[in-house]
Design a protein around this motif. Sequence first.
Motif, PDB file in Angstrom:
ATOM      1  N   GLU A 159      -8.948 -14.763 -18.054  1.00  0.00           N
ATOM      2  CA  GLU A 159     -10.278 -15.022 -17.495  1.00  0.00           C
ATOM      3  C   GLU A 159     -10.613 -16.504 -17.536  1.00  0.00           C
ATOM      4  N   ASP A 160     -10.224 -17.195 -18.622  1.00  0.00           N
ATOM      5  CA  ASP A 160     -10.540 -18.615 -18.745  1.00  0.00           C
ATOM      6  C   ASP A 160      -9.766 -19.471 -17.757  1.00  0.00           C
ATOM      7  N   ALA A 161      -8.656 -18.954 -17.219  1.00  0.00           N
ATOM      8  CA  ALA A 161      -7.855 -19.741 -16.279  1.00  0.00           C
ATOM      9  C   ALA A 161      -8.517 -19.863 -14.912  1.00  0.00           C
ATOM     10  N   HIS A 162      -9.500 -18.964 -14.596  1.00  0.00           N
ATOM     11  CA  HIS A 162     -10.212 -18.999 -13.304  1.00  0.00           C
ATOM     12  C   HIS A 162      -9.207 -19.040 -12.135  1.00  0.00           C
ATOM     13  N   LEU A 163      -8.322 -18.083 -12.127  1.00  0.00           N
ATOM     14  CA  LEU A 163      -7.269 -18.022 -11.111  1.00  0.00           C
ATOM     15  C   LEU A 163      -7.824 -17.501  -9.789  1.00  0.00           C
ATOM     16  N   PRO A 164      -7.100 -17.709  -8.689  1.00  0.00           N
ATOM     17  CA  PRO A 164      -7.555 -17.191  -7.391  1.00  0.00           C
ATOM     18  C   PRO A 164      -7.695 -15.668  -7.414  1.00  0.00           C
ATOM     19  N   ALA A 165      -8.559 -15.173  -6.554  1.00  0.00           N
ATOM     20  CA  ALA A 165      -8.793 -13.723  -6.482  1.00  0.00           C
ATOM     21  C   ALA A 165      -7.485 -12.995  -6.173  1.00  0.00           C
ATOM     22  N   GLY A 166      -7.311 -11.854  -6.826  1.00  0.00           N
ATOM     23  CA  GLY A 166      -6.106 -11.058  -6.612  1.00  0.00           C
ATOM     24  C   GLY A 166      -4.944 -11.451  -7.486  1.00  0.00           C
ATOM     25  N   SER A 167      -5.126 -12.463  -8.372  1.00  0.00           N
ATOM     26  CA  SER A 167      -4.042 -12.876  -9.271  1.00  0.00           C
ATOM     27  C   SER A 167      -3.867 -11.833 -10.379  1.00  0.00           C
ATOM     28  N   VAL A 168      -2.635 -11.689 -10.858  1.00  0.00           N
ATOM     29  CA  VAL A 168      -2.339 -10.731 -11.924  1.00  0.00           C
ATOM     30  C   VAL A 168      -1.456 -11.402 -12.964  1.00  0.00           C
TER      31      VAL A 168
ATOM     32  N   MET B  99       8.440 -11.417 -21.631  1.00  0.00           N
ATOM     33  CA  MET B  99       8.433 -12.011 -20.295  1.00  0.00           C
ATOM     34  C   MET B  99       6.997 -12.037 -19.774  1.00  0.00           C
ATOM     35  N   LEU B 100       6.462 -13.250 -19.611  1.00  0.00           N
ATOM     36  CA  LEU B 100       5.119 -13.431 -19.058  1.00  0.00           C
ATOM     37  C   LEU B 100       5.254 -13.748 -17.573  1.00  0.00           C
ATOM     38  N   ARG B 101       4.501 -13.046 -16.750  1.00  0.00           N
ATOM     39  CA  ARG B 101       4.602 -13.216 -15.296  1.00  0.00           C
ATOM     40  C   ARG B 101       3.211 -13.327 -14.693  1.00  0.00           C
ATOM     41  N   LEU B 102       2.989 -14.400 -13.934  1.00  0.00           N
ATOM     42  CA  LEU B 102       1.704 -14.625 -13.270  1.00  0.00           C
ATOM     43  C   LEU B 102       1.926 -14.592 -11.765  1.00  0.00           C
ATOM     44  N   GLY B 103       1.144 -13.760 -11.072  1.00  0.00           N
ATOM     45  CA  GLY B 103       1.277 -13.633  -9.627  1.00  0.00           C
ATOM     46  C   GLY B 103       0.012 -14.065  -8.907  1.00  0.00           C
ATOM     47  N   ILE B 104       0.172 -14.898  -7.879  1.00  0.00           N
ATOM     48  CA  ILE B 104      -0.943 -15.364  -7.047  1.00  0.00           C
ATOM     49  C   ILE B 104      -0.679 -14.909  -5.620  1.00  0.00           C
ATOM     50  N   PRO B 105      -1.628 -14.201  -4.989  1.00  0.00           N
ATOM     51  CA  PRO B 105      -1.394 -13.697  -3.625  1.00  0.00           C
ATOM     52  C   PRO B 105      -1.032 -14.820  -2.660  1.00  0.00           C
ATOM     53  N   VAL B 106      -0.019 -14.557  -1.845  1.00  0.00           N
ATOM     54  CA  VAL B 106       0.421 -15.556  -0.866  1.00  0.00           C
ATOM     55  C   VAL B 106      -0.695 -15.854   0.125  1.00  0.00           C
ATOM     56  N   ASP B 107      -1.455 -14.821   0.516  1.00  0.00           N
ATOM     57  CA  ASP B 107      -2.549 -15.049   1.463  1.00  0.00           C
ATOM     58  C   ASP B 107      -3.566 -16.022   0.899  1.00  0.00           C
ATOM     59  N   GLN B 108      -3.845 -15.924  -0.405  1.00  0.00           N
ATOM     60  CA  GLN B 108      -4.774 -16.858  -1.025  1.00  0.00           C
ATOM     61  C   GLN B 108      -4.200 -18.266  -1.026  1.00  0.00           C
TER      62      GLN B 108
END
Length: 616
Positions: free
Chosen positions: A186-195, A265-274
């Motif tokens: 939550e503190d990272a303020h990532l783009p919407a749809g990130s996991v 294994m830590l994995r962060l995903g950011i939507p390509v559309d975003q």
Amino acid sequence: MHPWVYSIRRNLILLVLAAVLPGIVILFFTSHELEDDALEEVEGYALRQVQAMAAHHERVLDNARLLLLTLSKTSELRGPDLAAAQGLLQEVLQANPAYAGLALADAQGRMRACSPPGAAPTDFSQEPFFQKALASGRFATGNYLLRPDKKGVVIHLAQPLLDPQGHATAVLLAVFDFNYLVRIFEDAHLPAGSVLTITNSEGIRLTRFPETEKYTWVPDLPRMIERMSGPAEEGTFLETGVDGVRRLYSYKRQKVAGSPFPYLMLRLGIPVDQALAEVGGVTRRNLILLGSSAFLSLALAWLLGRFTILGGLKRLVAAAQRLGAGDLTARTGLNHRLGELGTLALAFDGMARSLELRDEETRQAQFEIRRLLKEKTDCLDRLARCVAHEVRNPVTTIGGLAKRLLSQVDEDSPSAQYLKKILDDTKRLERIVREVREYADLPLPCPRTEDLGLLLSQVAEPFRPQAEQNGVRLLCLGAVGQAGAVTAWVDRRLLEKTLNVLLANALEAMPKGGELRLELRREGANAYITVADTGTGIADSDMPYVFDPFFTTKTDAVGINLSTVKRIASEHHWDLAVDSQEDRGTTFVLTVPLLPQELLGEEAEPSEGARDPDAG
């Protein structure tokens, strides 16, 4: 033929379209470049974020270790007053919401105090982490476990309480709630749809933010595990998630010291559309602007075609054709105040000017990079020549005088031993001076067509006696030794020198035996030469400097050979890559273009020798 075919309005419209068309092509080409740049930027951002999250996770465990160690020193937990111990645990738990519970157990694993009540089992005697902490007298970590309510994952941490003799009298336990890591997300303020997904080494999802309850303690996607299980401990890739959304993922495999599991294994995903949303907006805006400009030009051409100067249109078409052919200096040369035609000319010239400025900036940057690299190489050349010149004469004098003195003293006297030591060190200095001089006087490439299969076989043969003596198995694989299988445009002497350095280094790395592999293969327009050993390898901290001049980890070396190899590869326009794992071996891969005449020039006679010593 219909008169419309010869209509000036029709021709003018066609000319306007011809002028706009290159701009559309350039716009689409630029949009693709912007997409690539945006993806590259998002890759870097995502990788930095997952690195930060991994570091935060590691800090959480370090803080837990420090907290438990501090609590283990308190009198409340060491004394017989269980009420005081219970109160202290409750107070500490309220101040540290990251923990689901704190507990104190005696050496037999029986619960003495727990906050909140029921947060931990009443008997820890059979738990591996409890036994490990009790036996080692040090902090221990358990495996990640599914919470009883199946809404998250916890991990047990243990710190023994030691008496003055160092014996464990009790064990302080903490239950860390993995859902607390949602604050990092939550503190990272990532783009919407990130996991954010954290998976253990067995492929089980420990948690996923958001939708934690839905995806906790379930198998991860095999394709994700495969992507993260390569040789690199961190990286990025494009993949479709379990929810069907295509994302750009960054990952990091994190090792937890003292834990029973090898890694997480830590994995962060950011939507390509975003990631491409802004680029798409810019492209749409540019398309709208370009389309509006084209529509206006066509309307003006239709209404005012009879008053348009055909010569001006021809000049505009000529400029557009030059621009489409790659001439960024193309301009219409028309007066920009000549009504609608002038407006169109102004728009075209502005677009061409912008492209020319961008191209010029790129050329300037490339020139500056080449200049800096040349300055660095010239500086190293001058330094090498200076060292060779200033050291060689004194070393020669010292060696000669030592030999004369040695002939005048008793061979068994202490003075003779001292002189022999001086001679040995003088020979070592002479070898260092010779290597530095060879680096400074490295000849320019004189390429010819060479049979790489036979050349590699001839280079490898002299190394066989030394390999057998060291217990090393020398293997020649692929096209090595096969006449006519692979030919390339190379300087034979410089390629032989490169291979001699790599093979000699490989043998030095295997003093107790091993396997040395020399392989040649051809793929497309390139030949790939691999030199791989199973020796001591290169430390990760040394990898960035292996090609730097004068860098070495050997006490009797000058550290110039790999720099010479890198320089030869660079001047041949070869690619030299290295991969190494400490105590497992090192692999060098040399990529040689088969016929790079456009880079090295036509086949030439061998040069008379080295570069001009006074050059630069």
